[in-house]
Design an enzyme around this catalytic site. Structure first.
Site, PDB file in Angstrom:
ATOM      1  N   LEU A 211      68.698  45.435  13.861  1.00  0.00           N
ATOM      2  CA  LEU A 211      67.417  45.125  14.770  1.00  0.00           C
ATOM      3  C   LEU A 211      66.561  45.895  15.533  1.00  0.00           C
ATOM      4  CD1 LEU A 211      70.137  41.915  16.279  1.00  0.00           C
ATOM      5  CD2 LEU A 211      68.140  41.905  14.536  1.00  0.00           C
ATOM      6  N   ASP A 241      67.677  37.374  27.777  1.00  0.00           N
ATOM      7  CA  ASP A 241      66.216  38.079  27.017  1.00  0.00           C
ATOM      8  C   ASP A 241      67.300  39.137  25.196  1.00  0.00           C
ATOM      9  OD1 ASP A 241      64.302  38.978  28.329  1.00  0.00           O
ATOM     10  OD2 ASP A 241      65.045  40.012  29.940  1.00  0.00           O
ATOM     11  N   LEU A 242      66.647  38.423  24.313  1.00  0.00           N
ATOM     12  CA  LEU A 242      67.811  37.647  23.111  1.00  0.00           C
ATOM     13  C   LEU A 242      67.737  39.296  22.681  1.00  0.00           C
ATOM     14  CD1 LEU A 242      69.326  36.867  21.070  1.00  0.00           C
ATOM     15  CD2 LEU A 242      67.071  36.806  19.477  1.00  0.00           C
ATOM     16  N   ASP A 243      68.975  39.849  22.792  1.00  0.00           N
ATOM     17  CA  ASP A 243      69.210  41.736  22.241  1.00  0.00           C
ATOM     18  C   ASP A 243      69.277  42.303  23.089  1.00  0.00           C
ATOM     19  OD1 ASP A 243      71.078  40.472  19.844  1.00  0.00           O
ATOM     20  OD2 ASP A 243      69.605  40.425  18.505  1.00  0.00           O
ATOM     21  N   GLU A 244      69.017  41.993  24.330  1.00  0.00           N
ATOM     22  CA  GLU A 244      68.333  43.764  24.756  1.00  0.00           C
ATOM     23  C   GLU A 244      68.861  43.565  26.393  1.00  0.00           C
ATOM     24  OE1 GLU A 244      64.059  42.563  25.684  1.00  0.00           O
ATOM     25  OE2 GLU A 244      64.166  43.030  24.021  1.00  0.00           O
TER      26      GLU A 244
END
Length: 299
Positions: A211, A241-244
């Site tokens: 990702l 915040d998706l995957d952050e």
């Protein structure tokens, strides 16, 4: 649900009960002396101490101290009161104090993929993870029998379609007051901001490190097409915040042009298991400090 006591109560290599003191805030002279002075006054013995400052002149300070003491559960309230009094005198610090005999309670969320879920349950059964697994929650029933074979409660909560509100309401009902953190062991659903705020405890996620380059379905097939030379995994805290969110742990393994997409996926799963188990153990042992969108981890 009652909190579980077990091997995490002891100083490694001994039968001595132990507690962890974590401190975070603004650096200044005298912090270590003040903290160890409090522990010494109450007959505590420091058995491990890690500290870090990102700038000795007013920067951020982090410290994790493991200590033992006679009648540890009885003396902890007095130590906590003494720490509160001492740190209120000019120190800009927050602290937590925890008896390591009381294991953190975790809920594990999973979908159809079982490699991370079963690895965590296996490590827990072997005494390698200092946690109490309160429940496993899944949007599929595929792993129900195996989970119950470990003696762990399994809850099936379907989550189909764009509206996840009913599923998330059921999740919150199951979790509130029963867990200290949540682990997403390849749970293939996006959590809403309302759920993240409502659950009120840290959430740890695991994903492959492709990702954002290989998003969506079939990431290993896409990676094979691009001829990647490394596959890896990242464990991080979940934010809106998706995957952050803040990263806890990462690892990689080299791969070859001769590896098939299936082999890439198998080797990637190995890395995911190792990375997630380390992240869960470090969080459970109070080794991870969050500061903004990054972490300090004492391993």
């Amino acid at each position: 649900m009652a909190q579980e006591k077990g091997v995490a109560a002891q100083v490694p290599g001994t039968r001595e009960p132990a507690a962890a003191l974590t401190v975070q805030g603004r650096d200044r002279p005298g912090i270590v002396a003040a903290l160890t002075g409090v522990l010494s006054r109450h007959g505590a013995n420091v058995v491990a101490l890690d500290q870090y400052s990102d700038d000795p002149v007013g920067g951020a300070f982090f410290q994790r101290t493991v200590f033992s003491a006679p009648d540890l559960p009885g003396v902890l309230p007095a130590i906590e009161a003494d720490l509160t009094a001492v740190l209120s005198d000019g120190f800009e610090l927050d602290f937590t104090l925890r008896d390591l005999a009381v294991r953190k309670r975790v809920a594990i969320f999973a979908s159809k993929s079982d490699h991370c879920l079963l690895d965590l349950l296996w490590r827990h059964r072997r005494g390698e993870l200092p946690v109490s697994v309160a429940m496993v929650v899944s949007n599929h029933v595929d792993t129900a029998q195996e989970v119950r074979g470990f003696g762990i409660p399994f809850f099936h909560v379907p989550s189909a379609g764009p509206d996840k509100s009913a599923a998330e309401a059921e999740h919150l009902r199951l979790l509130r007051g029963n867990v200290d953190f949540v682990v997403l062991a390849r749970y293939m659903q996006i959590l809403s901001g309302e759920f993240i705020a409502g659950v009120g405890v840290p959430i740890i996620n695991i994903h492959h490190s492709f990702l954002p380059a290989f998003v969506g379905a079939g990431p290993y097939a896409k990676a094979k097409e691009r001829g990647v030379k490394l596959v890896g995994a990242t464990a991080h805290y979940v934010t809106e915040d998706l995957d952050e969110g803040p990263i806890i742990e990462q690892d990689v393994v080299r791969v070859s042009h001769a590896d098939s997409a299936a082999e890439l996926q198998r080797r990637g799963a190995d890395v995911e298991r190792a990375v997630l188990s380390r992240a869960v153990a470090w969080h459970a042992e109070d080794r991870v400090f969050r500061q903004g969108n990054h972490t300090v981890v004492f391993t």
